[in-house]
Design an enzyme around this catalytic site. Structure first.
Site, short mmCIF file in Angstrom:
data_model
loop_
_atom_site.label_atom_id
_atom_site.label_comp_id
_atom_site.label_asym_id
_atom_site.label_seq_id
_atom_site.Cartn_x
_atom_site.Cartn_y
_atom_site.Cartn_z
N ASP A 177 5.67 -1.38 -1.55
CA ASP A 177 4.85 -2.40 -0.91
C ASP A 177 5.63 -3.16 0.15
OD1 ASP A 177 2.93 -4.18 -0.22
OD2 ASP A 177 2.81 -5.19 -2.16
N ASP A 375 1.62 -2.04 7.47
CA ASP A 375 1.64 -2.23 6.02
C ASP A 375 1.36 -0.92 5.31
OD1 ASP A 375 1.70 -3.52 3.52
OD2 ASP A 375 -0.46 -3.85 3.58
#
Length: 495
Positions: A177, A375
């Site tokens: 992440d 992301d």
């Protein structure tokens, strides 16, 4: 000189024919050839069918002979690589058909985007760390009903990597992440733990497990913490209501055959509730001080995300040499939040034609508002409505040869490609500050949403000022973050 009377009719006839020819050529020929690429419909549909029957294979636990305890200074001068796997090749999907799987992914993705945008708005609106952090008090998870303090639910994570935790090292799948900083793992004893593929980590079995004190630098760097008997406790809440709560500690982490690093700060979660599934925890690769990249003092890292329906794997690399043919874009820093990786995006194009989107739409301003982040945990790229509408309308205009169908979930532009083995579609490109452009493969913006041949344009609008380049657009591309020089590179077909 005046033309002879006999020549005048011929002259006028020639003029009329020439004018008609010129007009027809303007109507029939585009001002420039549309830039196109090929979508392999048969291959992507076959992958969609295969993922439903795929049986995940557990990787062999890390061998003790492979582990070397090395000091951080020597580790920093070396590179290392970890295997990277799509979520559904690790945790077998419970869904009976591919459309149900896609809808589940999109639901998790919407929760993640909400979490990211909510966290950013809290910071921009002046919610300080002290507003989120009850100091020196004993609390329970339900007492921390403050707004989101981190990127997203681990349940939204689509890519897992395998690392060793503890001494002797035990091997665990962890979610990757780049949108959060706190590393954490489920720990015994569990007051409430979700199902994971590996046995739950047992602190008592590790000789390197060490609780952090409440006055430690790591504890003070947490957004949400409390104190119990002088020991630091952490909590991370997520946008979908999920949370992890437990002790904040340091522990040894092992990276395949590359070596072992001592005293990595991470959460030892005894109460972990919500949409978490499969992985043992999360590796935060954001830009904050508690992220894994910051604690390793990595000068660079890169990953390549294989198609989420593929059984293949790729790698997560730290301190590796840059890829030579990368499309380079500047990494920008926000004055308000250090977690997210902002990229300098100047525009987009469809079919080689630059869209009329004001550059201000993509700009990160001095207050920390706006901007575009890269992301790996968000699936579908979100664009401000003005940019999205321009992108979609241009794509639809150049794709009139495709048979349109009704929208699905957050997708408003879908096509029925059933019965076709491949189709030609206009190329979608990102244009970065500095003049470089990144052409996306067709499979990175037209994706199947069922096994019957329905494909959707994989972008979505957002009312937030923040835009996000998601992992569907990154698939098959090595994304390299050069932290030392504030650059990010995109290199297609480098998995």
């Amino acid at each position: 000189m005046v033309a002879p009377p006999a020549a005048k009719p011929f002259f006028f006839l020639f003029t009329i024919i020439f004018s008609l020819t010129l007009a027809l050529s303007r109507d029939l020929l585009p001002p420039h050839a549309t830039k196109t690429t090929i979508l392999d419909v048969s291959s992507s549909l076959q992958q969609a069918l295969n993922i439903l029957s795929f049986n995940p294979q557990q990787q062999t636990a890390l061998s003790q002979q492979q582990q070397q305890t090395i000091a951080i200074p020597s580790f920093l001068n070396s590179s290392f690589s970890l295997s990277l796997n799509p979520r559904d090749t690790i945790h077998k999907t419970p869904h009976k058909d591919y459309k149900a799987l896609v809808l589940s992914r999109l639901h998790r993705d919407s929760s993640r985007v909400q979490a990211i945008t909510t966290r950013l708005q809290l910071i921009l609106n002046g919610v300080s760390k002290s507003d989120l952090k009850p100091l020196q008090t004993e609390i329970q998870p339900q007492d921390l009903s403050t707004p989101v303090s981190s990127g997203t639910s681990q349940g939204s994570g689509e890519y897992f990597t395998r690392v060793g935790v503890g001494n002797p090292a035990k091997s665990y799948y962890m979610v990757l992440d780049t949108g959060s900083d706190i590393n954490w793992i489920q720990c015994q004893p569990c007051s409430d733990c979700y199902q994971q593929s590996d046995p739950i980590f047992t602190p008592a079995a590790s000789s390197s497990y060490s609780p952090l004190t409440c006055d430690s630098q790591q504890c003070n760097s947490l957004q949400m913490s409390s104190c119990r008997n002088g020991q630091c406790r952490y909590q991370v809440n997520y946008g979908d209501g999920s949370f992890t709560f437990g002790d904040f500690v340091t522990e040894t982490m092992s990276f395949g055959g590359s070596g072992t690093v001592n005293s990595i700060a991470l959460g030892c979660g005894h109460d972990n509730e919500g949409l978490f599934v499969g992985a043992a925890g999360l590796l935060g690769l954001g830009g904050g001080p508690l992220s894994l990249t910051s604690q390793l003092k990595a000068t660079s890292f890169s990953y390549c995300l294989v198609n989420r329906d593929s059984a293949a794997s790729s790698t997560l690399d730290f301190n590796s040499a840059p890829v030579g043919d990368s499309v380079i874009a500047p990494l920008l820093k926000s004055s308000k939040i250090d977690t997210f990786y902002y990229v300098g995006l100047s525009g987009m194009s469809v079919g080689g034609e630059l869209l009329r989107i004001p550059q201000e739409v993509f700009k990160l301003d001095d207050s920390g508002d706006g901007g575009v982040i890269v992301d790996c945990g968000t699936a579908i790229t979100r664009l401000q409505s003005e940019a999205y509408n321009s992108l979609r309308d241009s794509f639809v205009s150049m794709s009139r040869h495709l048979r349109s169908t009704s929208g699905v979930a957050l997708f408003d532009t879908c096509y029925d490609l059933s019965g076709q083995s491949s189709v030609k579609v206009p190329t979608v490109s990102f244009h970065f500050d500095g003049g470089k452009s990144w052409d996306l493969p067709a499979a990175n913006y037209l994706i199947p949403v069922d096994s019957a041949g329905t494909y959707c344009f994989a972008f979505a609008p957002t009312t937030s000022s923040l835009s996000i380049i998601g992992n569907v657009q990154q698939q098959g591309t090595r994304v390299s973050f050069d932290l030392a020089n504030n650059r990010v590179g995109f290199s297609t077909n480098k998995c």
